[in-house]
Design an enzyme around this catalytic site. Structure first.
Site, PDB file in Angstrom:
ATOM      1  N   SER A   1      35.640  28.731  37.168  1.00 37.71           N
ATOM      2  CA  SER A   1      35.499  30.340  37.065  1.00 37.71           C
ATOM      3  C   SER A   1      34.523  29.990  36.118  1.00 37.71           C
ATOM      4  CB  SER A   1      37.269  29.779  36.321  1.00 37.71           C
ATOM      5  OG  SER A   1      36.759  31.579  36.093  1.00 37.71           O
TER       6      SER A   1
ATOM      7  N   ASP B   1      39.787  33.098  47.176  1.00 35.10           N
ATOM      8  CA  ASP B   1      39.849  33.269  46.288  1.00 35.10           C
ATOM      9  C   ASP B   1      39.258  34.727  46.328  1.00 35.10           C
ATOM     10  OD1 ASP B   1      38.912  33.579  43.201  1.00 35.10           O
ATOM     11  OD2 ASP B   1      37.388  31.772  43.156  1.00 35.10           O
TER      12      ASP B   1
ATOM     13  N   HIS C   1      41.975  30.358  44.089  1.00 36.55           N
ATOM     14  CA  HIS C   1      40.745  30.171  43.140  1.00 36.55           C
ATOM     15  C   HIS C   1      41.248  28.850  41.890  1.00 36.55           C
ATOM     16  CE1 HIS C   1      37.346  31.483  39.601  1.00 36.55           C
ATOM     17  NE2 HIS C   1      38.984  31.071  39.018  1.00 36.55           N
TER      18      HIS C   1
END
Length: 332
Positions: free
Chosen positions: A202, A248, A280
């Protein structure tokens, strides 16, 4: 069939030439990854995560300095010839131990855990620094420590200075972690400081892109579901594999992973793997897809180990885990 260069590369320049690897595949959904990822995602978006601690053997006294390996055509190869079974196993051929890096030591990041191979008979190892994502602690990505180290790397997984640090701050912390590993850590003598890589999830994935741009001497980067406010990575010169997730919605691939990949115009080699039906959190959870292709990329570009070409070229076939795969082959 496209040609793959198999010669060892020179380390005399700040960046090295890399072999060319082909692309393109697709495959059906992987329900187990999705079900695990959805549960973790709800916790993540509420700024809390349920963490499963990684269990390691207690740290022993460190052995003497590594021996110099001189019996291989490529002196950076580590471990036996890889197989599908070995690269997908939860543990590779090397036994590992850990060293804790306490907070408050002025090392440029909060704290961390170093996981390293105990064997010194094959020489020094490449090293990898890994950052978690926004509001996620180090324990969230701690599984990558033993997973990568047991394949022949020294790995540091870090806690960032604050859980709210944005990608560029995390990039500086990844670089600080590499510097700490190679100059101050208890295992610095086990590391080849010319063979370093970055990885993260991320905002930690965006950090690995920024760290690569700031320090082009890095040998490889593996961003996982990367998030960043810019897509301008055209000056990034580090071989980069981006692992994205099809579903995601925190870092949608159409806004992040895919344009990041397309804009890596100066990277000598790049690859984009999209996890089928995943969201995600999936690339950061303990899973075979992230491990297998992350290990293959790190081995190929940190260790110059052409034995791992078999996992990258021909490109991955359609599978329940992989929805899309792209990469470069400029010399066709």
């Amino acid at each position: 069939m496209r040609h793959i260069h198999t010669g060892a590369r020179s380390r005399s320049s700040s960046h090295r030439a890399h072999s060319r690897i082909p692309s393109r595949t697709s495959g059906p959904a992987h329900s187990r990854i999705r079900s695990r990822a959805h549960g973790r995602l709800r916790l993540w978006t509420a700024a809390a995560a349920v963490i499963t601690a990684t269990v390691l053997v207690p740290q022993p006294a460190l052995a003497g300095p590594p021996q110099v390996r001189a019996d291989a055509a490529n002196p950076y190869e580590r471990g036996p010839d890889p197989t599908e079974e070995s690269i997908t196993a939860e543990r590779g051929p090397f036994a590992v131990q850990k060293v804790d890096v306490p907070a408050g030591s002025g090392q440029g990041f909060n704290r961390g855990t170093i996981t390293y191979p105990t064997d010194t008979s094959e020489g020094t190892f490449g090293a990898v620094a890994v950052s978690p994502g926004f509001v996620s602690p180090e324990a969230f990505i701690s599984w990558l420590g033993p997973r990568l180290a047991s394949q022949g790397f020294v790995v540091i997984t870090i806690d960032t200075n604050t859980p709210f640090d944005f990608p560029d701050a995390r990039a500086d912390q990844l670089l600080a972690a590499l510097d700490y590993l190679t100059t101050k850590s208890a295992v610095k003598d086990r590391i080849d400081p010319q063979r370093l890589a970055v990885m993260g999830h991320s905002m930690g994935g965006g950090a690995s892109l920024r760290a690569s741009a700031k320090r082009p001497q890095i040998q490889a980067a593996v961003p996982l579901a990367p998030w960043h406010t810019t897509s301008a990575w055209d000056q990034n010169k580090v071989p980069t594999m981006i692992i994205g997730a099809e579903s995601d919605f925190i870092a949608p691939v159409a806004m992040h992973a895919e344009p990041f990949y397309e804009n890596l115009k100066s990277a000598p080699e790049k690859a984009y793997l999209e996890m089928k039906g995943a969201d995600h959190m999936a690339p950061a959870l303990a899973n075979v897809t992230t491990a297998k292709y992350g290990i293959a990329w790190l081995k190929r570009f940190v260790d110059d180990d052409t034995r791992y070409d078999q996992f990258l070229c021909p490109p991955p076939k359609p599978s329940p885990a992989i929805g899309e795969y792209r990469d470069t082959c400029p010399n066709g």
